[in-house]
Design a protein around this motif. Structure first.
Motif, PDB file in Angstrom:
ATOM      1  N   THR A  28     -11.747   4.453 -12.837  1.00  0.00           N
ATOM      2  CA  THR A  28     -10.087   4.410 -11.951  1.00  0.00           C
ATOM      3  C   THR A  28     -11.022   4.960 -10.465  1.00  0.00           C
ATOM      4  O   THR A  28     -12.045   5.678 -10.395  1.00  0.00           O
ATOM      5  CB  THR A  28      -9.805   5.799 -11.800  1.00  0.00           C
ATOM      6  N   SER A  29     -11.033   4.082  -9.626  1.00  0.00           N
ATOM      7  CA  SER A  29     -12.017   4.195  -7.928  1.00  0.00           C
ATOM      8  C   SER A  29     -11.477   5.848  -7.505  1.00  0.00           C
ATOM      9  O   SER A  29      -9.592   5.486  -6.998  1.00  0.00           O
ATOM     10  CB  SER A  29     -11.828   3.295  -7.577  1.00  0.00           C
ATOM     11  N   TYR A  30     -11.646   5.843  -7.269  1.00  0.00           N
ATOM     12  CA  TYR A  30     -11.311   7.691  -5.743  1.00  0.00           C
ATOM     13  C   TYR A  30     -12.228   6.924  -4.729  1.00  0.00           C
ATOM     14  O   TYR A  30     -13.166   7.151  -4.280  1.00  0.00           O
ATOM     15  CB  TYR A  30     -11.468   8.775  -7.051  1.00  0.00           C
ATOM     16  N   PHE A  31     -11.188   7.338  -3.450  1.00  0.00           N
ATOM     17  CA  PHE A  31     -11.472   6.671  -2.286  1.00  0.00           C
ATOM     18  C   PHE A  31     -10.927   8.556  -0.963  1.00  0.00           C
ATOM     19  O   PHE A  31     -10.600   9.041  -1.606  1.00  0.00           O
ATOM     20  CB  PHE A  31     -10.938   5.780  -1.406  1.00  0.00           C
ATOM     21  N   MET A  32     -11.467   8.587  -0.643  1.00  0.00           N
ATOM     22  CA  MET A  32     -11.416   9.625   0.824  1.00  0.00           C
ATOM     23  C   MET A  32     -10.660   8.720   2.250  1.00  0.00           C
ATOM     24  O   MET A  32     -11.441   7.314   2.478  1.00  0.00           O
ATOM     25  CB  MET A  32     -12.256  10.310   0.779  1.00  0.00           C
ATOM     26  N   THR A  33      -9.732   9.619   3.402  1.00  0.00           N
ATOM     27  CA  THR A  33      -9.614   8.581   4.602  1.00  0.00           C
ATOM     28  C   THR A  33     -11.152   8.727   5.224  1.00  0.00           C
ATOM     29  O   THR A  33     -10.386   7.919   6.461  1.00  0.00           O
ATOM     30  CB  THR A  33      -8.238   9.645   4.870  1.00  0.00           C
ATOM     31  N   GLY A  34     -12.177   9.907   5.687  1.00  0.00           N
ATOM     32  CA  GLY A  34     -13.187   9.698   6.022  1.00  0.00           C
ATOM     33  C   GLY A  34     -13.956  11.054   5.703  1.00  0.00           C
ATOM     34  O   GLY A  34     -13.491  11.356   4.089  1.00  0.00           O
ATOM     35  N   THR A  35     -15.271  11.248   6.481  1.00  0.00           N
ATOM     36  CA  THR A  35     -16.030  11.719   5.966  1.00  0.00           C
ATOM     37  C   THR A  35     -16.063  13.086   6.380  1.00  0.00           C
ATOM     38  O   THR A  35     -16.663  14.020   5.238  1.00  0.00           O
ATOM     39  CB  THR A  35     -18.034  10.962   6.466  1.00  0.00           C
ATOM     40  N   ASN A  36     -14.974  13.580   7.086  1.00  0.00           N
ATOM     41  CA  ASN A  36     -15.231  14.303   8.342  1.00  0.00           C
ATOM     42  C   ASN A  36     -14.111  15.798   7.049  1.00  0.00           C
ATOM     43  O   ASN A  36     -13.029  15.473   7.423  1.00  0.00           O
ATOM     44  CB  ASN A  36     -13.990  15.048   8.936  1.00  0.00           C
ATOM     45  N   LEU A  37     -14.705  16.785   6.412  1.00  0.00           N
ATOM     46  CA  LEU A  37     -14.045  17.370   4.844  1.00  0.00           C
ATOM     47  C   LEU A  37     -13.295  18.395   6.218  1.00  0.00           C
ATOM     48  O   LEU A  37     -12.778  18.879   5.150  1.00  0.00           O
ATOM     49  CB  LEU A  37     -15.212  18.009   4.104  1.00  0.00           C
ATOM     50  N   LYS A  38     -13.181  18.206   6.917  1.00  0.00           N
ATOM     51  CA  LYS A  38     -11.776  19.664   8.067  1.00  0.00           C
ATOM     52  C   LYS A  38     -10.728  18.596   7.831  1.00  0.00           C
ATOM     53  O   LYS A  38      -9.819  19.189   7.542  1.00  0.00           O
ATOM     54  CB  LYS A  38     -12.784  19.509   9.245  1.00  0.00           C
TER      55      LYS A  38
END
Length: 201
Positions: A28-38
């Motif tokens: 399963t591929s997991y993504f994030m909506t941006g690179t700013n972890l705040k």
């Protein structure tokens, strides 16, 4: 110290053993909506957010989007990197030193690695390159259960990590460790820029 969860590990080992008897499902591929972890959301499919990461400057909170009000983990931060981490549903939510939960070590071949403590036993984050790592059960360093990337352009539709289907019980541990490793990698990159300097354009 974590309590002994031998039965859980045995059940998990049994799951891994059964996985070799049938054609395994794709990872399963997991993504994030941006690179700013705040303020970022992790998801497996665009319409199904799984976790939201928020930061108030003192701590980073991993919120479970599928269960309103549930907090999966809290990073208690000091300066650049989190100093301690706590899991509200584990060990009485007592904080654990990040350096102990994700301990830096050297493998027999000299490769830098990080040993992650979980209820299913120890797992090893092995460095493949400066921006790539793979995760293995400590007892099996030949078959990775996850492959992770830390490039700054990951928000452009690229997965942050791939998780083998039989390792799904470890998803939260891998997500939390991914966040810690990403912060470490990005901090090291910034230090290199400061002391070495960016290439002349």
């Amino acid at each position: 110290m974590l309590p002994d969860h031998q039965s859980s590990r045995d059940d998990h080992d049994s799951e891994l053993g059964q996985a070799t008897l049938v054609n395994p499902a794709p990872p399963t591929s997991y993504f994030m909506t941006g690179t700013n972890l705040k303020n970022v959301t992790f998801y497996a499919h665009p319409g199904t957010p799984l976790y939201t990461i928020t930061n108030d400057g003192k701590q980073t909170i991993v919120n479970d989007r599928r269960t309103p009000g549930r907090i999966a983990a809290i990073f208690h931060q000091r300066e650049i990197l989190p100093n301690t981490i706590s899991f509200p549903e584990r060990n009485g939510s007592a904080p654990i030193s990040v350096q102990k939960w994700l301990r830096r070590t050297k493998l027999a071949d000299g490769t830098t690695a990080f040993v992650m403590r979980t209820d299913y036993g120890p797992y090893v984050w092995k460095m493949i390159s400066s921006h790539r790592q793979k995760v293995y059960a400590q007892c099996d360093l030949d078959r990775p259960i996850a492959s992770c990337s830390f490039h700054t352009t990951l928000s452009n539709g690229k997965p942050v990590f791939l998780l083998e289907y039989d390792a799904e019980p470890l998803r939260e541990d891998i997500l939390v460790a991914y966040l810690l490793q990403r912060q470490r990698v990005m901090s090291e990159d910034r230090l290199i820029d400061v002391f070495v300097g960016s290439p002349a354009g």
